[in-house]
Design a protein around this motif. Sequence first.
Motif, PDB file in Angstrom:
ATOM      1  N   ARG A 294      18.655  15.977  -1.725  1.00  0.00           N
ATOM      2  CA  ARG A 294      17.498  15.556  -1.477  1.00  0.00           C
ATOM      3  C   ARG A 294      17.200  14.899  -2.151  1.00  0.00           C
ATOM      4  N   VAL A 295      17.081  13.873  -2.048  1.00  0.00           N
ATOM      5  CA  VAL A 295      16.553  12.856  -3.290  1.00  0.00           C
ATOM      6  C   VAL A 295      14.875  12.445  -3.607  1.00  0.00           C
ATOM      7  N   THR A 296      14.626  12.925  -4.556  1.00  0.00           N
ATOM      8  CA  THR A 296      12.951  12.772  -5.177  1.00  0.00           C
ATOM      9  C   THR A 296      12.932  11.236  -5.883  1.00  0.00           C
ATOM     10  N   VAL A 297      11.975  10.422  -4.987  1.00  0.00           N
ATOM     11  CA  VAL A 297      11.505   8.980  -5.559  1.00  0.00           C
ATOM     12  C   VAL A 297      10.076   8.949  -5.752  1.00  0.00           C
ATOM     13  N   ARG A 298      10.358   8.013  -6.635  1.00  0.00           N
ATOM     14  CA  ARG A 298       8.695   7.456  -6.997  1.00  0.00           C
ATOM     15  C   ARG A 298       8.945   5.946  -6.617  1.00  0.00           C
ATOM     16  N   ALA A 299       7.920   4.881  -6.525  1.00  0.00           N
ATOM     17  CA  ALA A 299       8.336   3.391  -5.962  1.00  0.00           C
ATOM     18  C   ALA A 299       8.022   3.084  -7.663  1.00  0.00           C
ATOM     19  N   ASN A 300       8.854   2.702  -8.229  1.00  0.00           N
ATOM     20  CA  ASN A 300       8.419   1.251  -8.997  1.00  0.00           C
ATOM     21  C   ASN A 300       7.735   0.480  -8.710  1.00  0.00           C
ATOM     22  N   ILE A 301       6.351   0.045  -9.348  1.00  0.00           N
ATOM     23  CA  ILE A 301       6.134  -1.527  -8.824  1.00  0.00           C
ATOM     24  C   ILE A 301       6.857  -2.986  -9.184  1.00  0.00           C
ATOM     25  N   ASP A 302       6.647  -2.305 -10.738  1.00  0.00           N
ATOM     26  CA  ASP A 302       7.466  -3.669 -11.554  1.00  0.00           C
ATOM     27  C   ASP A 302       8.888  -3.566 -10.496  1.00  0.00           C
ATOM     28  N   ARG A 303       9.464  -3.559 -10.203  1.00  0.00           N
ATOM     29  CA  ARG A 303      10.847  -4.066  -9.367  1.00  0.00           C
ATOM     30  C   ARG A 303      10.954  -3.503  -8.428  1.00  0.00           C
ATOM     31  N   LEU A 304       9.852  -3.794  -7.797  1.00  0.00           N
ATOM     32  CA  LEU A 304       9.462  -4.214  -5.923  1.00  0.00           C
ATOM     33  C   LEU A 304      10.177  -5.172  -5.146  1.00  0.00           C
ATOM     34  N   VAL A 305       9.299  -6.174  -5.964  1.00  0.00           N
ATOM     35  CA  VAL A 305      10.552  -7.749  -5.569  1.00  0.00           C
ATOM     36  C   VAL A 305      11.634  -7.924  -6.650  1.00  0.00           C
ATOM     37  N   GLY A 306      12.876  -7.847  -5.358  1.00  0.00           N
ATOM     38  CA  GLY A 306      14.137  -7.914  -5.276  1.00  0.00           C
ATOM     39  C   GLY A 306      15.089  -6.648  -6.101  1.00  0.00           C
ATOM     40  N   GLY A 307      13.915  -5.393  -5.892  1.00  0.00           N
ATOM     41  CA  GLY A 307      15.071  -4.092  -5.870  1.00  0.00           C
ATOM     42  C   GLY A 307      15.458  -3.732  -4.931  1.00  0.00           C
ATOM     43  N   ALA A 308      16.731  -3.460  -4.721  1.00  0.00           N
ATOM     44  CA  ALA A 308      17.430  -2.094  -3.623  1.00  0.00           C
ATOM     45  C   ALA A 308      16.407  -1.251  -3.297  1.00  0.00           C
ATOM     46  N   GLY A 309      16.614  -0.731  -1.835  1.00  0.00           N
ATOM     47  CA  GLY A 309      15.670   0.238  -1.304  1.00  0.00           C
ATOM     48  C   GLY A 309      16.362   1.353  -0.565  1.00  0.00           C
TER      49      GLY A 309
ATOM     50  N   LEU B  37       1.036  -1.284   0.028  1.00  0.00           N
ATOM     51  CA  LEU B  37      -0.103  -0.175  -0.516  1.00  0.00           C
ATOM     52  C   LEU B  37       0.733   1.123  -0.115  1.00  0.00           C
ATOM     53  N   GLU B  38       2.109   1.111   1.035  1.00  0.00           N
ATOM     54  CA  GLU B  38       2.893   2.407   0.931  1.00  0.00           C
ATOM     55  C   GLU B  38       3.734   2.612  -0.706  1.00  0.00           C
ATOM     56  N   ALA B  39       3.975   1.587  -1.322  1.00  0.00           N
ATOM     57  CA  ALA B  39       4.578   1.553  -2.440  1.00  0.00           C
ATOM     58  C   ALA B  39       3.391   2.255  -4.004  1.00  0.00           C
ATOM     59  N   VAL B  40       2.388   2.283  -3.344  1.00  0.00           N
ATOM     60  CA  VAL B  40       0.874   2.238  -4.455  1.00  0.00           C
ATOM     61  C   VAL B  40       0.860   4.055  -4.616  1.00  0.00           C
ATOM     62  N   GLN B  41       0.912   4.482  -2.657  1.00  0.00           N
ATOM     63  CA  GLN B  41       1.123   5.625  -2.499  1.00  0.00           C
ATOM     64  C   GLN B  41       2.251   6.387  -3.126  1.00  0.00           C
ATOM     65  N   MET B  42       3.386   5.597  -2.874  1.00  0.00           N
ATOM     66  CA  MET B  42       4.497   6.717  -3.024  1.00  0.00           C
ATOM     67  C   MET B  42       4.542   6.801  -4.987  1.00  0.00           C
ATOM     68  N   SER B  43       4.063   5.577  -5.856  1.00  0.00           N
ATOM     69  CA  SER B  43       4.126   6.031  -6.963  1.00  0.00           C
ATOM     70  C   SER B  43       3.297   6.990  -7.380  1.00  0.00           C
ATOM     71  N   VAL B  44       2.310   7.242  -6.582  1.00  0.00           N
ATOM     72  CA  VAL B  44       1.242   8.535  -6.566  1.00  0.00           C
ATOM     73  C   VAL B  44       1.783   9.879  -6.146  1.00  0.00           C
ATOM     74  N   ASN B  45       1.902   9.892  -5.046  1.00  0.00           N
ATOM     75  CA  ASN B  45       3.495  11.039  -4.366  1.00  0.00           C
ATOM     76  C   ASN B  45       3.627  10.798  -4.236  1.00  0.00           C
TER      77      ASN B  45
END
Length: 324
Positions: free
Chosen positions: A144-159, A112-120
């Motif tokens: 300051r780094v502005t990032v957006r969650a990548n849903i396709d790379r959430l599994v296995g992606g670095a944090g 849910l946080e990942a989806v919210q980060m994709s939007v905001n």
Amino acid sequence: MFFIIILVAVMVVFSFIPVGLWISALAAGVKIGIFTLIGMRLRRVPPAQIVGPLIKADKAGLDISVNQLEAHYLAGGNVDRVVNALIAAERANIPLPFERAAAIDLAGRDVLEAVQMSVNPKVIQTPWVSAVAKDGIEVKVVARVTVRANIDRLVGGAGEETILARVGEGVVTTVGSSETHKHVLENPDSISRTVLEKGLDAGTAFEILSIDIADVDVGRNIGAQLQTDQAEADKRIAQAKAEERRAMAVAREQEMKAAVEEMRARVVEAEAEVPRAMAEALRSGKLGVLDYYNLQNLLADTRMRESISGLGGEPAGRPGRQQQ
């Protein structure tokens, strides 16, 4: 008594069979059989944790079956959070199948946080990053780094830690390649531009949107400090070598003194043999009395001349006493 037994039996049945949830599902327009709810009880699956999310998904227009939710629960997932994430993704027009959302949730990430980060998008601030320009001046930078969650790379992606480490590495490289620290202070955007071009989000669960320099500060003169340390080290080395040379000179002086003492001992030993030799010459007749007196007069005359010339020697009156 019979009435009490029937009442207890009915209470037991109703406590085992979730009739209330079945009625709620029917009222919400969700078709779920009463035997399906009984089967959940037998499989030790709380029906409330399946029926509630199923009603939310049906009202949101999502096509999710009871078996999918129940399987995800049995696998150790959070059914309610997955359904909420799917609803949020549906509202934001983000393609997110149930299987991917379940995989993200089982991987330990908050879907849910990942989806919210994709939007905001989220802003991550780095700690103070210290770097040294070519002129030896330390420069401290906060980005300051502005990032957006990548849903396709959430599994296995670095944090986020990997993002911060890569940004810090990019800042150090950029500042280190600058000729002077003044260039960095005058153009801080060159750091963000250079770092952003490196593609630091590769292999991570995020997409970097921008890198902004929040603060730049001048630190120590590392070059001067290194030169001072090097000069101090050279000084200590020179002092050690000078001490070594002094010790060797003292050793050579001691050796020379010992050699001189040895030579003096040999001279004294040789001088001690002179009277014996003269006595032996007198006894054997090789040296006469007149020759001896002439030799003594010659020695006295030589000593007198040395005394007069200031070269040292014994007083002039001594030969006279010897002659007497």
